[in-house]
Design an enzyme around this catalytic site. Structure first.
Site, PDB file in Angstrom:
ATOM      1  CE  LYS A  82      -1.962  -0.915   3.958  1.00 58.00           C
ATOM      2  NZ  LYS A  82      -1.118  -2.043   4.351  1.00 58.00           N
ATOM      3  NE  ARG A 121      -4.097  -2.642  10.507  1.00 56.27           N
ATOM      4  CZ  ARG A 121      -3.146  -1.968   9.857  1.00 56.27           C
ATOM      5  NH1 ARG A 121      -3.294  -0.707   9.596  1.00 56.27           N
ATOM      6  NH2 ARG A 121      -2.062  -2.586   9.460  1.00 56.27           N
TER       7      ARG A 121
HETATM    8  P1  AP5 Z   1       4.932  -1.586   1.607  1.00 58.67           P
HETATM    9  O1  AP5 Z   1       4.527  -0.671   0.505  1.00 58.67           O
HETATM   10  O2  AP5 Z   1       5.807  -1.062   2.687  1.00 58.67           O
HETATM   11  O3  AP5 Z   1       3.659  -2.331   2.215  1.00 58.67           O
HETATM   12  P2  AP5 Z   1       2.420  -1.794   3.069  1.00 58.67           P
HETATM   13  O4  AP5 Z   1       1.199  -2.424   2.539  1.00 58.67           O
HETATM   14  O5  AP5 Z   1       2.464  -0.301   3.134  1.00 58.67           O
HETATM   15  O6  AP5 Z   1       2.802  -2.509   4.433  1.00 58.67           O
HETATM   16  P3  AP5 Z   1       2.651  -2.166   5.972  1.00 58.67           P
HETATM   17  O7  AP5 Z   1       3.381  -3.268   6.683  1.00 58.67           O
HETATM   18  O8  AP5 Z   1       3.084  -0.764   6.294  1.00 58.67           O
HETATM   19  O9  AP5 Z   1       1.182  -2.362   6.261  1.00 58.67           O
HETATM   20  P4  AP5 Z   1       0.595  -2.778   7.561  1.00 58.67           P
HETATM   21  O10 AP5 Z   1      -0.813  -2.599   7.229  1.00 58.67           O
HETATM   22  O11 AP5 Z   1       0.934  -4.070   8.144  1.00 58.67           O
HETATM   23  O12 AP5 Z   1       1.293  -1.818   8.650  1.00 58.67           O
HETATM   24  P5  AP5 Z   1       0.956  -0.363   9.141  1.00 58.67           P
HETATM   25  O13 AP5 Z   1       2.177   0.440   9.049  1.00 58.67           O
HETATM   26  O14 AP5 Z   1      -0.298   0.141   8.504  1.00 58.67           O
HETATM   27  O15 AP5 Z   1       5.627  -2.852   0.909  1.00 58.67           O
HETATM   28  C1  AP5 Z   1       6.111  -3.919   1.683  1.00 58.67           C
HETATM   29  C2  AP5 Z   1       7.448  -4.417   1.100  1.00 58.67           C
HETATM   30  O16 AP5 Z   1       7.214  -5.019  -0.176  1.00 58.67           O
HETATM   31  C3  AP5 Z   1       8.478  -3.315   0.860  1.00 58.67           C
HETATM   32  O17 AP5 Z   1       9.748  -3.837   1.148  1.00 58.67           O
HETATM   33  C4  AP5 Z   1       8.356  -2.997  -0.652  1.00 58.67           C
HETATM   34  O18 AP5 Z   1       9.561  -2.534  -1.181  1.00 58.67           O
HETATM   35  C5  AP5 Z   1       7.960  -4.347  -1.206  1.00 58.67           C
HETATM   36  N1  AP5 Z   1       7.063  -4.283  -2.344  1.00 58.67           N
HETATM   37  C6  AP5 Z   1       6.020  -3.430  -2.525  1.00 58.67           C
HETATM   38  N2  AP5 Z   1       5.371  -3.707  -3.667  1.00 58.67           N
HETATM   39  C7  AP5 Z   1       5.998  -4.771  -4.221  1.00 58.67           C
HETATM   40  C8  AP5 Z   1       5.771  -5.540  -5.411  1.00 58.67           C
HETATM   41  N3  AP5 Z   1       4.763  -5.243  -6.267  1.00 58.67           N
HETATM   42  N4  AP5 Z   1       6.594  -6.594  -5.666  1.00 58.67           N
HETATM   43  C9  AP5 Z   1       7.616  -6.902  -4.801  1.00 58.67           C
HETATM   44  N5  AP5 Z   1       7.875  -6.213  -3.671  1.00 58.67           N
HETATM   45  C10 AP5 Z   1       7.069  -5.159  -3.367  1.00 58.67           C
HETATM   46  O19 AP5 Z   1       0.586  -0.649  10.664  1.00 58.67           O
HETATM   47  C11 AP5 Z   1       1.562  -1.065  11.594  1.00 58.67           C
HETATM   48  C12 AP5 Z   1       0.889  -1.311  12.933  1.00 58.67           C
HETATM   49  O20 AP5 Z   1       0.290  -0.089  13.428  1.00 58.67           O
HETATM   50  C13 AP5 Z   1      -0.271  -2.313  12.950  1.00 58.67           C
HETATM   51  O21 AP5 Z   1       0.170  -3.655  13.019  1.00 58.67           O
HETATM   52  C14 AP5 Z   1      -1.029  -1.877  14.212  1.00 58.67           C
HETATM   53  O22 AP5 Z   1      -0.348  -2.294  15.365  1.00 58.67           O
HETATM   54  C15 AP5 Z   1      -0.935  -0.363  14.123  1.00 58.67           C
HETATM   55  N6  AP5 Z   1      -2.054   0.203  13.334  1.00 58.67           N
HETATM   56  C16 AP5 Z   1      -1.970   0.801  12.111  1.00 58.67           C
HETATM   57  N7  AP5 Z   1      -3.190   1.186  11.692  1.00 58.67           N
HETATM   58  C17 AP5 Z   1      -4.068   0.804  12.657  1.00 58.67           C
HETATM   59  C18 AP5 Z   1      -5.482   0.891  12.776  1.00 58.67           C
HETATM   60  N8  AP5 Z   1      -6.242   1.430  11.804  1.00 58.67           N
HETATM   61  N9  AP5 Z   1      -6.065   0.406  13.895  1.00 58.67           N
HETATM   62  C19 AP5 Z   1      -5.321  -0.138  14.883  1.00 58.67           C
HETATM   63  N10 AP5 Z   1      -3.965  -0.275  14.839  1.00 58.67           N
HETATM   64  C20 AP5 Z   1      -3.347   0.195  13.723  1.00 58.67           C
END
Ligand code: AP5
Length: 236
Positions: A14, A88
């Site tokens: 994302k 979420r």
């Molecule tokens: P990347 O683009 O970084 O992926 P992403 O979907 O943004 O991943 P996140 O891990 O940030 O999402 P998440 O939802 O788990 O965590 P968040 O930060 O929201 O890509 C991932 C990797 O793949 C990178 O290395 C990239 O280079 C590679 N890549 C990308 N596209 C590719 C492709 N097409 N092919 C190959 N490689 C590729 O949340 C973290 C924590 O915060 C949660 O666990 C929770 O504890 C808390 N939190 C966040 N939001 C909430 C909420 N709404 N409610 C409660 N707790 C929350």
């Protein structure tokens, strides 16, 4: 173009897609993960509590995240936005509908990026991020590696691994996704508001093209079904 609400498993990509849309289509990227990590980096008491939850792969409370998102949405003044990581839970989804209605924002599309757990896990475990500008890279995936080992291409900051990108925590995050975010997918599906894009075997260029097509052509009118057929997106 429409405001985009991304729903996806952890590490689906994302943030990477959002970076492209920010640069090329002037979107504002609202990532709840980034907002929380900023609070953690301030070292406040709240930041420490958040850090503990994130590191275990648990969600922070609905109340906290809703107030953070509400605060950001009210600052937008009509600019296009991407919501990445919110809603979420079903409670967050209901509240988001209320917030958008009260701000009079109707120009939205919910995009569900569907990816296998194995691929998402590989993406998480190889990820490194820039703590300064938040750009993410991958240590092994071609096309996503930094140009210089361990340095951000954009701002030359030393790249870091996220505390939640471990095997154990990824499993917890994925489980939380199935339990808490599964019902959110059903919620939008039942209302015919979900456009699914399967991203497993697609290049990032193709995924971005599909997202742009959906964000530029999606309509909530009766043409919706016809659009999905033409674009290859689906709502199942
Ligand atoms: P990347 O683009 O970084 O992926 P992403 O979907 O943004 O991943 P996140 O891990 O940030 O999402 P998440 O939802 O788990 O965590 P968040 O930060 O929201 O890509 C991932 C990797 O793949 C990178 O290395 C990239 O280079 C590679 N890549 C990308 N596209 C590719 C492709 N097409 N092919 C190959 N490689 C590729 O949340 C973290 C924590 O915060 C949660 O666990 C929770 O504890 C808390 N939190 C966040 N939001 C909430 C909420 N709404 N409610 C409660 N707790 C929350």
């Amino acid at each position: 173009m429409k405001n985009i609400i991304f729903i996806a498993p952890p590490a689906a990509g994302k943030g990477t897609i959002s970076d492209y849309l920010v640069e090329n289509y002037n979107y504002v990227h609202l990532s709840t993960g980034d907002l929380l990590r900023t609070e953690v980096s301030l070292g406040t008491l709240l930041g420490k509590e958040i850090d503990e939850l994130i590191t275990k792969g648990k969600l922070v409370s609905d109340d906290l995240i809703i107030s953070l998102v509400n605060n950001e949405l009210t600052k937008l003044n009509g600019r296009l936005f991407i919501l990445d990581g919110f809603p979420r839970t079903l409670g967050q989804a209901h509240k988001l509908d209320q917030m958008l209605a009260s701000l009079g924002v109707t120009n939205n599309v919910v995009i569900y990026l569907d990816i296998d757990v194995e691929e998402a896990s590989k993406r998480a475990l190889g990820r490194v991020i820039c703590p300064n500008c938040k750009r993410s890279y991958h240590l092994y995936n071609e096309g996503f590696k930094p140009l210089n080992d361990n340095l951000c291409d954009d701002c030359n900051t030393v790249l870091e691994k996220r505390s939640d990108d471990t095997e154990v925590t990824f499993k917890n995050r994925f489980l939380s996704y199935l339990t808490n975010t599964g019902p959110v997918i059903d919620y939008y599906k039942k209302q015919n508001r979900l456009v699914k894009i399967s991203i497993n075997d697609k290049s990032i260029t193709d995924v971005i093209k599909e997202v742009i097509k959906v964000a530029s052509e999606y309509s909530t009118s009766s043409k919706e079904a016809e659009f999905r057929l033409k674009s290859g997106g689906s709502n199942d």
